[in-house]
Write a protein that holds these residues in place. Structure first.
Motif, PDB file in Angstrom:
ATOM      1  N   PHE A 175      -4.941  -1.116   9.407  1.00  0.00           N
ATOM      2  CA  PHE A 175      -5.689  -2.347   9.169  1.00  0.00           C
ATOM      3  C   PHE A 175      -4.905  -3.304   8.281  1.00  0.00           C
ATOM      4  CE2 PHE A 175      -8.514  -4.754   6.328  1.00  0.00           C
ATOM      5  CZ  PHE A 175      -9.213  -5.511   7.260  1.00  0.00           C
ATOM      6  N   TRP A 176      -4.473  -2.815   7.120  1.00  0.00           N
ATOM      7  CA  TRP A 176      -3.761  -3.673   6.184  1.00  0.00           C
ATOM      8  C   TRP A 176      -2.356  -3.979   6.692  1.00  0.00           C
ATOM      9  CZ3 TRP A 176      -6.034  -6.664   3.043  1.00  0.00           C
ATOM     10  CH2 TRP A 176      -7.256  -6.309   2.473  1.00  0.00           C
ATOM     11  N   GLY A 177      -1.773  -3.043   7.421  1.00  0.00           N
ATOM     12  CA  GLY A 177      -0.457  -3.293   7.976  1.00  0.00           C
ATOM     13  C   GLY A 177      -0.455  -4.488   8.915  1.00  0.00           C
ATOM     14  N   GLU A 178      -1.476  -4.582   9.759  1.00  0.00           N
ATOM     15  CA  GLU A 178      -1.558  -5.710  10.692  1.00  0.00           C
ATOM     16  C   GLU A 178      -1.760  -7.028   9.956  1.00  0.00           C
ATOM     17  OE1 GLU A 178      -4.684  -4.448  13.293  1.00  0.00           O
ATOM     18  OE2 GLU A 178      -3.294  -3.456  14.685  1.00  0.00           O
ATOM     19  N   LYS A 179      -2.606  -7.002   8.916  1.00  0.00           N
ATOM     20  CA  LYS A 179      -2.855  -8.231   8.153  1.00  0.00           C
ATOM     21  C   LYS A 179      -1.593  -8.656   7.395  1.00  0.00           C
ATOM     22  CE  LYS A 179      -6.821  -8.822   6.019  1.00  0.00           C
ATOM     23  NZ  LYS A 179      -7.468  -9.872   6.809  1.00  0.00           N
ATOM     24  N   LEU A 180      -0.870  -7.696   6.866  1.00  0.00           N
ATOM     25  CA  LEU A 180       0.346  -8.015   6.121  1.00  0.00           C
ATOM     26  C   LEU A 180       1.436  -8.554   7.047  1.00  0.00           C
ATOM     27  CD1 LEU A 180       0.347  -4.933   3.739  1.00  0.00           C
ATOM     28  CD2 LEU A 180       0.089  -7.323   3.035  1.00  0.00           C
ATOM     29  N   LYS A 181       1.504  -8.013   8.237  1.00  0.00           N
ATOM     30  CA  LYS A 181       2.483  -8.511   9.199  1.00  0.00           C
ATOM     31  C   LYS A 181       2.183  -9.956   9.571  1.00  0.00           C
ATOM     32  CE  LYS A 181       4.730  -7.441  13.595  1.00  0.00           C
ATOM     33  NZ  LYS A 181       4.837  -6.485  14.729  1.00  0.00           N
ATOM     34  N   GLU A 182       0.910 -10.279   9.696  1.00  0.00           N
ATOM     35  CA  GLU A 182       0.500 -11.637  10.078  1.00  0.00           C
ATOM     36  C   GLU A 182       0.954 -12.696   9.071  1.00  0.00           C
ATOM     37  OE1 GLU A 182      -3.695 -11.579  10.572  1.00  0.00           O
ATOM     38  OE2 GLU A 182      -3.649 -10.415  12.435  1.00  0.00           O
ATOM     39  N   ILE A 183       1.021 -12.335   7.796  1.00  0.00           N
ATOM     40  CA  ILE A 183       1.382 -13.328   6.778  1.00  0.00           C
ATOM     41  C   ILE A 183       2.873 -13.304   6.450  1.00  0.00           C
ATOM     42  CG2 ILE A 183      -0.933 -13.345   5.777  1.00  0.00           C
ATOM     43  CD1 ILE A 183       0.182 -11.672   3.448  1.00  0.00           C
ATOM     44  N   GLY A 184       3.648 -12.537   7.202  1.00  0.00           N
ATOM     45  CA  GLY A 184       5.093 -12.584   7.035  1.00  0.00           C
ATOM     46  C   GLY A 184       5.704 -11.551   6.121  1.00  0.00           C
TER      47      GLY A 184
END
Length: 208
Positions: A175-184
């Motif tokens: 979950f957090w990995g996907e969100k972190l990837k989205e912000i660069g």
């Protein structure tokens, strides 16, 4: 985004086999060095990274969760690529960055959940990466502290032309990995979620 496996969560009874089994699903390894002073726990010395290098061909980084990191850096094996430290643990962070580069290490600065990102602005021109701790440093298996996500976004927005990487360590799952990837985010350090995953290949969507 790259995945660095935190060996604090490794199976130390079957360490070499564990590392070799997970190597195809990781991009690097992360070694946390704790001295029992800067953080309450004690882990292993920087020299452990040399043994890790014999088990795997992946790059290895060392995170010095120690007071006076200058006293530890001579123990870091030359096989290590990046060395991360905490600004408040040294009286001369810029000078320490220069020392690390002279020793052919890429310097990184880490900030804990309670440290504001503005406190490291003067050091940013000298570092290779900023490691955001998304849990309280010194303990494994904690949950991601949500306000840290907003702190990362603020620094990314503040430095649109940044010449340093953004790393995040602590409580990172899919979950957090996907969100972190989205912000660069450039790299996430994953411990329990990665080493205890039934199918570590599921994190493949985070890579690249």
């Amino acid at each position: 985004m790259l995945i660095s496996g935190s060996i604090l969560s490794a199976d130390f009874l079957n360490f070499e086999r564990n590392i070799r089994e997970l190597e195809p699903y990781a991009d690097a390894w992360h070694v946390d060095v704790m001295d029992g002073h800067y953080v309450p726990n004690i882990s292993f010395g920087p020299q452990f990274a040399a043994y890790l290098a014999k088990c795997s061909k992946l790059p290895v980084s060392v995170h010095l969760m120690v007071k006076e990191p200058e006293k530890f850096v001579s123990l870091v094996p030359k096989t290590v690529r990046e060395v991360t430290f905490h600004q408040e643990a040294t009286v001369a962070p810029v000078r320490f960055c220069a020392m690390l580069r002279e020793m052919n290490f890429l310097p990184g600065i880490s900030i804990g959940p309670g440290v504001h990102e503005s406190s490291i602005l003067e050091v940013l021109p000298f570092v290779h990466h900023v490691l955001f701790m998304s849990v309280e440093p010194g303990f494994g298996g904690q949950s991601f502290i949500e306000p840290v996500f907003e702190k990362i976004k603020r620094l990314v927005k503040l430095c649109p032309d940044r010449n340093f990487e953004i790393w995040v360590d602590g409580g990172v799952d899919m979950f957090w990995g996907e969100k972190l990837k989205e912000i660069g985010t450039d790299l996430v350090v994953m411990g329990s979620a990665f080493f205890k995953a039934k199918d570590p290949g599921e994190f493949g969507k985070l890579r690249g």
